[in-house]
Design a protein around this motif. Structure first.
Motif, mmCIF file in Angstrom:
data_model
loop_
_atom_site.group_PDB
_atom_site.id
_atom_site.type_symbol
_atom_site.label_atom_id
_atom_site.label_comp_id
_atom_site.label_asym_id
_atom_site.label_seq_id
_atom_site.Cartn_x
_atom_site.Cartn_y
_atom_site.Cartn_z
ATOM 1 N N ALA A 126 -71.172 -93.524 24.816
ATOM 2 C CA ALA A 126 -71.154 -92.025 25.425
ATOM 3 C C ALA A 126 -70.526 -91.104 24.201
ATOM 4 O O ALA A 126 -70.960 -89.931 23.980
ATOM 5 N N VAL A 127 -69.412 -91.855 23.343
ATOM 6 C CA VAL A 127 -68.712 -90.875 22.204
ATOM 7 C C VAL A 127 -69.899 -90.767 21.323
ATOM 8 O O VAL A 127 -69.960 -89.531 20.877
ATOM 9 N N ASP A 128 -70.732 -91.571 20.870
ATOM 10 C CA ASP A 128 -71.705 -91.576 20.100
ATOM 11 C C ASP A 128 -72.878 -90.566 20.395
ATOM 12 O O ASP A 128 -73.076 -89.227 19.454
ATOM 13 N N LEU A 129 -73.249 -90.618 21.601
ATOM 14 C CA LEU A 129 -74.196 -89.721 22.198
ATOM 15 C C LEU A 129 -73.827 -88.492 22.321
ATOM 16 O O LEU A 129 -74.615 -87.276 22.030
ATOM 17 N N ALA A 130 -72.689 -88.230 22.753
ATOM 18 C CA ALA A 130 -71.980 -86.761 22.789
ATOM 19 C C ALA A 130 -72.116 -86.177 21.449
ATOM 20 O O ALA A 130 -72.418 -85.168 21.502
ATOM 21 N N ASN A 131 -71.508 -86.673 20.625
ATOM 22 C CA ASN A 131 -71.490 -86.249 19.317
ATOM 23 C C ASN A 131 -72.968 -85.808 18.675
ATOM 24 O O ASN A 131 -73.127 -84.739 18.033
ATOM 25 N N ARG A 132 -73.738 -86.475 19.038
ATOM 26 C CA ARG A 132 -75.402 -86.384 18.241
ATOM 27 C C ARG A 132 -75.816 -85.314 19.040
ATOM 28 O O ARG A 132 -76.446 -84.331 18.629
ATOM 29 N N VAL A 133 -75.623 -85.148 20.428
ATOM 30 C CA VAL A 133 -76.057 -84.278 21.139
ATOM 31 C C VAL A 133 -75.332 -82.829 20.824
ATOM 32 O O VAL A 133 -75.934 -81.684 20.722
ATOM 33 N N HIS A 134 -74.102 -83.056 20.499
ATOM 34 C CA HIS A 134 -73.527 -81.423 19.956
ATOM 35 C C HIS A 134 -74.138 -81.273 18.600
ATOM 36 O O HIS A 134 -73.948 -80.143 18.491
ATOM 37 N N GLN A 160 -62.662 -58.429 24.621
ATOM 38 C CA GLN A 160 -61.035 -57.932 24.403
ATOM 39 C C GLN A 160 -60.858 -57.814 22.799
ATOM 40 O O GLN A 160 -60.217 -56.670 22.245
ATOM 41 N N HIS A 161 -61.417 -58.437 22.003
ATOM 42 C CA HIS A 161 -61.062 -58.505 20.505
ATOM 43 C C HIS A 161 -62.084 -58.002 19.594
ATOM 44 O O HIS A 161 -62.012 -57.703 18.588
ATOM 45 N N GLY A 162 -63.272 -57.749 20.040
ATOM 46 C CA GLY A 162 -64.456 -57.282 19.545
ATOM 47 C C GLY A 162 -65.078 -58.485 18.544
ATOM 48 O O GLY A 162 -65.484 -58.144 17.426
ATOM 49 N N ALA A 163 -64.801 -59.579 18.930
ATOM 50 C CA ALA A 163 -65.150 -60.757 18.020
ATOM 51 C C ALA A 163 -66.616 -61.241 18.513
ATOM 52 O O ALA A 163 -67.307 -60.850 19.337
ATOM 53 N N ARG A 164 -67.186 -62.399 17.718
ATOM 54 C CA ARG A 164 -68.501 -62.813 18.090
ATOM 55 C C ARG A 164 -68.238 -64.161 17.875
ATOM 56 O O ARG A 164 -68.919 -64.951 17.296
ATOM 57 N N LEU A 165 -67.326 -64.907 18.527
ATOM 58 C CA LEU A 165 -66.993 -66.231 18.617
ATOM 59 C C LEU A 165 -68.029 -66.847 19.486
ATOM 60 O O LEU A 165 -68.281 -66.491 20.739
ATOM 61 N N ALA A 166 -68.346 -68.306 19.368
ATOM 62 C CA ALA A 166 -68.923 -69.078 20.566
ATOM 63 C C ALA A 166 -68.749 -70.499 20.374
ATOM 64 O O ALA A 166 -67.671 -70.677 19.566
ATOM 65 N N ILE A 167 -69.060 -71.135 21.418
ATOM 66 C CA ILE A 167 -68.713 -72.626 21.387
ATOM 67 C C ILE A 167 -70.147 -73.295 21.474
ATOM 68 O O ILE A 167 -71.071 -72.769 21.959
ATOM 69 N N ARG A 168 -70.014 -74.509 20.752
ATOM 70 C CA ARG A 168 -71.205 -75.590 20.939
ATOM 71 C C ARG A 168 -70.909 -76.921 21.384
ATOM 72 O O ARG A 168 -69.730 -77.356 20.681
ATOM 73 N N ALA A 169 -70.960 -77.052 22.576
ATOM 74 C CA ALA A 169 -70.590 -78.469 23.125
ATOM 75 C C ALA A 169 -71.841 -79.669 23.449
ATOM 76 O O ALA A 169 -72.765 -79.059 23.809
ATOM 77 N N GLY A 170 -71.388 -80.736 23.262
ATOM 78 C CA GLY A 170 -72.277 -81.768 23.442
ATOM 79 C C GLY A 170 -71.534 -82.687 24.491
ATOM 80 O O GLY A 170 -70.418 -83.198 24.688
ATOM 81 N N ILE A 171 -72.285 -83.031 25.755
ATOM 82 C CA ILE A 171 -71.700 -83.986 26.968
ATOM 83 C C ILE A 171 -72.531 -84.878 27.089
ATOM 84 O O ILE A 171 -73.720 -85.074 27.119
ATOM 85 N N ASP A 172 -71.993 -86.387 27.093
ATOM 86 C CA ASP A 172 -72.783 -87.387 27.788
ATOM 87 C C ASP A 172 -71.690 -88.507 28.517
ATOM 88 O O ASP A 172 -70.515 -88.083 28.374
ATOM 89 N N SER A 173 -72.395 -89.172 29.274
ATOM 90 C CA SER A 173 -71.606 -89.925 30.335
ATOM 91 C C SER A 173 -72.131 -91.261 30.012
ATOM 92 O O SER A 173 -73.259 -91.643 29.625
ATOM 93 N N GLY A 174 -70.931 -92.281 29.999
ATOM 94 C CA GLY A 174 -71.327 -93.589 29.847
ATOM 95 C C GLY A 174 -70.113 -94.455 29.650
ATOM 96 O O GLY A 174 -69.057 -94.085 29.778
ATOM 97 N N PRO A 175 -70.236 -95.590 29.173
ATOM 98 C CA PRO A 175 -69.367 -96.433 28.738
ATOM 99 C C PRO A 175 -68.473 -96.101 27.579
ATOM 100 O O PRO A 175 -69.165 -95.865 26.460
ATOM 101 N N VAL A 176 -67.075 -96.444 27.531
ATOM 102 C CA VAL A 176 -66.489 -95.829 26.261
ATOM 103 C C VAL A 176 -65.251 -96.879 26.282
ATOM 104 O O VAL A 176 -64.799 -97.401 27.214
ATOM 105 N N THR A 177 -64.654 -97.062 25.038
ATOM 106 C CA THR A 177 -63.434 -97.795 24.665
ATOM 107 C C THR A 177 -62.108 -96.824 24.128
ATOM 108 O O THR A 177 -62.752 -96.135 23.235
ATOM 109 N N SER A 178 -61.206 -96.929 24.508
ATOM 110 C CA SER A 178 -60.042 -96.056 24.105
ATOM 111 C C SER A 178 -58.966 -97.068 23.339
ATOM 112 O O SER A 178 -58.753 -98.190 24.097
ATOM 113 N N GLY A 179 -58.056 -96.702 22.617
ATOM 114 C CA GLY A 179 -56.874 -97.414 22.321
ATOM 115 C C GLY A 179 -56.322 -96.858 20.902
ATOM 116 O O GLY A 179 -56.656 -95.843 20.316
#
Length: 717
Positions: free
Chosen positions: A659-667, A625-644
């Motif tokens: 899982a957060v750490d591995l997703a970041n490293r995969v990304h 639509q805009h003649g752009a060349r945008l893209a995404i780079r995504a990293g995904i992992d599954s496993g235990p996490v803690t939030s707070g």
């Protein structure tokens, strides 16, 4: 003067009524009239829709029966046409004709003529009289030619009216050529007759002689061009078949009371026997009335066919007599007689139908539907039929060559429109209930309005109890009215202030919702300080938007912000569709999100990949639509996490864990665009999505594979 005095008196009484009474009368009048009008409109609309639906259903039943009966006749005529073209049938016609002509000069066995005469007077004549209910001169049907006398003595007299025995006889044991021919062909025609449930199968030569019948009845050897059978429908149809322009033609007769069948209603299908334009004779197949009745009655399964307890389909001819059996004649003969006699059928005719268990050529159906159908019309109506009360009737002509018949489908109006009656009763009960409720409410409301002080006191107590927006009606301009007006102003002011407080609280809640999940925000609002939660198995995705900084430099800042906002809005919509929860936005145009955290999901890995895949598609559309060349780079992992929540003065919702750490490293494993998943995610969805090897990551337990999602591919499961 008297009328004027009465009007003045009524006006005086009306003015003397209290305000409560006047208000009650007004409310009741308006409410009751409105409810009654609404109920009447609903009744008319509902009953019309139900009636039209029943007409449509009856029309579908009529069309279904019409297709079935036309298919029956098509199959019979096709069978007749195929048989008459066969070499065996042609040979049989030639050989039977030749053998029959030889019998014209063959001497009769001693006593043959007397044996035949005795058979007609003691067997055939009494049986015909019993079946027809009329006296019979059997001598009128005795054979008049030598061949017929010979064959009937050898076969008809020997069977003594036992049709099942007669069809099994292949030879009478006499030395005639005819018996020799019969021995060769009887098994074939007997099988044809019994397999297709024909009443009989005949071969007629080109002079009108019945040179063969499967059941060897009294018409064996008769001539249909002269004698007692020359005026039958069989004879008329035979002449049409003999004059056929093609041996492929078939001809169907209407029902007639055929004497050799003991006066039973009989119908014929005739077809010329021959090939290449040469006619060797005519094949006549006598149709079984039971087969036609089986089609029209659905073999007795009226209820299963949607005809309920009173419905039926029947055929009628141009003489306005039935051509199929009546349902009630089969199911309740006694009641049937009462109904048709009440409709005008002579009682002897009605009793005759019960005796023979059939209504073909006996029961008159000179009714509106039959008459309209005989004129070529197709339609539905509500009228009385030949039996029962007023009925819903669907009628149409039956397009079968050679037959001027019509088909009628009917069902008693009371049964068909039973849902309409139930609907009307429900409408009436509902209307009565609503009127009663409205009356009680009107009485209660009028009493309340006469007690303004009590109402105002109750309102004050409600405000004191914390209720907002309370108001009382100002019904007068006196002191009570002023007090009520002041109360309303105070109540409105309190409500406005509370609305402002509620609006501020809502904005605070919305702000919290953008910073943390609702369960965490709820615990935070409740005053809990140390908030953290451990999750055993969720999916985490790191996403980075690539190329936006370079793209935005070429446009004003306001326009770049608007485009970024549109992308974020699209991302949020995709997240909502796939059940993905955003944790926080990061630097470098990135974000962190999870699936299965707030709402536990067994398919969180598949949902997260589907979300990433849709983001890729969103980027493709944005670029186009805009003649752009945008893209995404995504990293995904599954496993235990803690939030707070972390921090003292400034609370930040954070997510940490394996899982957060591995997703970041995969990304971060590669600088190229794409969707990359850990080995755990790959194993969870390998049968659903297609992946390619993207290298490895080094970790505490060694190197771990990284997989790249083949965007746009999803395998069937």
């Amino acid at each position: 003067m008297v009328r004027l005095s009465g009007a003045l008196a009524r006006g005086s009484r009306l003015r003397s009524l209290g305000f409560q009474s006047k208000l009650l009368i007004m409310l009741l009048s308006v409410s009751i009239v409105s409810v009654v009008i609404a109920g009447a409109i609903g009744y008319v609309s509902g009953t019309t829709s139900l009636r039209n639906a029943e007409y449509q259903r009856l029309t579908q039943l009529r069309e279904s029966r019409a297709r079935e009966i036309k298919t029956f006749y098509t199959e019979v005529t096709d069978a007749a046409s195929i048989v008459t073209h066969g070499t065996q049938t042609i040979a049989a016609a030639n050989e039977f004709s030749k053998a029959f002509n030889e019998l014209q000069t063959t001497p009769l066995p001693p006593g043959a003529q007397q044996a035949v005469a005795n058979y007609y007077s003691t067997v055939f004549g009494p049986a015909l009289a019993q079946r027809t209910g009329q006296p019979v001169d059997a001598s009128l049907f005795e054979p008049t030619n030598n061949a017929a006398m010979y064959l009937q003595n050898a076969y008809t007299v020997a069977a003594q009216g036992n049709e099942q025995a007669a069809i099994k006889v292949v030879s009478a044991g006499d030395p005639s050529a005819w018996s020799a021919v019969n021995a060769r062909y009887q098994p074939f025609f007997a099988d044809l007759t019994q397999r297709f449930k024909f009443g009989d199968a005949m071969i007629l030569d080109t002079q009108g002689n019945v040179v063969y019948t499967a059941y060897k009845g009294v018409d064996l050897g008769a001539n249909v061009t002269n004698g007692p059978y020359s005026t039958t429908a069989l004879a008329a149809t035979y002449r049409k078949a003999l004059q056929a322009t093609s041996v492929d033609q078939t001809f169907i007769s209407d029902f007639e009371r055929y004497a050799p069948s003991y006066g039973r209603p009989t119908q014929w299908v005739l077809s010329p026997i021959g090939r290449d334009g040469s006619i060797a004779g005519v094949l006549a197949l006598q149709l079984s009335l039971d087969s036609i009745n089986d089609v029209m009655t659905g073999q007795g399964h009226w209820v299963d066919d949607g005809l309920g307890q009173s419905g039926e389909t029947y055929l009628a001819g141009p003489d306005k007599l039935m051509r199929s059996v009546s349902r009630e004649l089969l199911t309740d003969p006694k009641h049937y007689v009462e109904e048709v006699v009440a409709d005008g059928t002579p009682e002897d005719i009605a009793q005759r139908q019960v005796a023979v268990k059939g209504s073909v050529l006996l029961q008159s159906v000179d009714k509106y539907a039959v008459n309209r159908a005989l004129t070529g019309e197709t339609g539905v109506t509500t009228s009385r039929d030949y039996i029962g009360p007023e009925a819903l009737v669907a009628y149409s002509p039956l397009e079968i060559p050679g037959l001027d018949w019509v088909l009628v489908a009917k069902i008693d109006r009371s049964e068909a429109l039973a849902p309409v009656t139930t609907f009307a009763r429900n409408i009436a009960l509902s209307t009565a209930a609503i009127v009663l409720v409205v009356s009680l409410l009107a009485l209660l409301f009028s009493r309340i309005l006469t007690r303004p002080i009590k109402s105002l006191g109750a309102a004050v107590r409600r405000v004191a109890g914390g209720e907002l927006g309370v108001s009382v009606p100002v019904t007068a301009q006196d002191e009570i009215g002023e007090l009520a007006s002041a109360f309303n102003d105070m109540s409105a002011s309190l409500q406005t202030k509370q609305l402002l407080i509620d609006e501020q609280r809502r904005e605070n809640d919305e702000l919290l919702a953008t910073l943390m999940p609702e369960p965490v925000a709820r615990r935070y609002r409740d005053g809990e300080e140390n908030i953290s939660t451990h999750y055993r198995d969720v999916s985490v995705i790191y996403i980075q938007l690539l190329g936006f900084d370079e793209f935005s430099r070429s446009m004003p800042s306001g326009e770049s912000v608007a485009m970024l906002n549109s992308l974020v809005e699209s991302f949020d919509g995709a997240a909502e569709r796939h059940g993905v929860e955003q944790v926080r936005s990061m630097q470098d145009n990135g974000l962190l999100a999870t699936c299965g955290l707030v709402v536990p999901r067994v398919d969180h890995a598949s949902r997260t990949i589907a979300f990433a895949q849709e983001l890729t598609e969103i980027m493709h559309r944005f670029n186009d639509q805009h003649g752009a060349r945008l893209a995404i780079r995504a990293g995904i992992d599954s496993g235990p996490v803690t939030s707070g929540l972390v921090g003292q003065r400034s609370k930040i919702y954070a997510l940490w864990g394996e899982a957060v750490d591995l997703a970041n490293r995969v990304h971060s494993a590669t600088k190229t665009p794409g969707v990359f998943v850990s080995d755990r995610v790959h194993e969870a969805v390998v049968g659903i999505y297609s992946f390619s090897d993207a290298g490895t990551l080094s970790g505490a337990e060694g190197n771990e594979p990284v997989w790249r999602l083949d965007v746009g591919t999803r395998q069937s499961v």
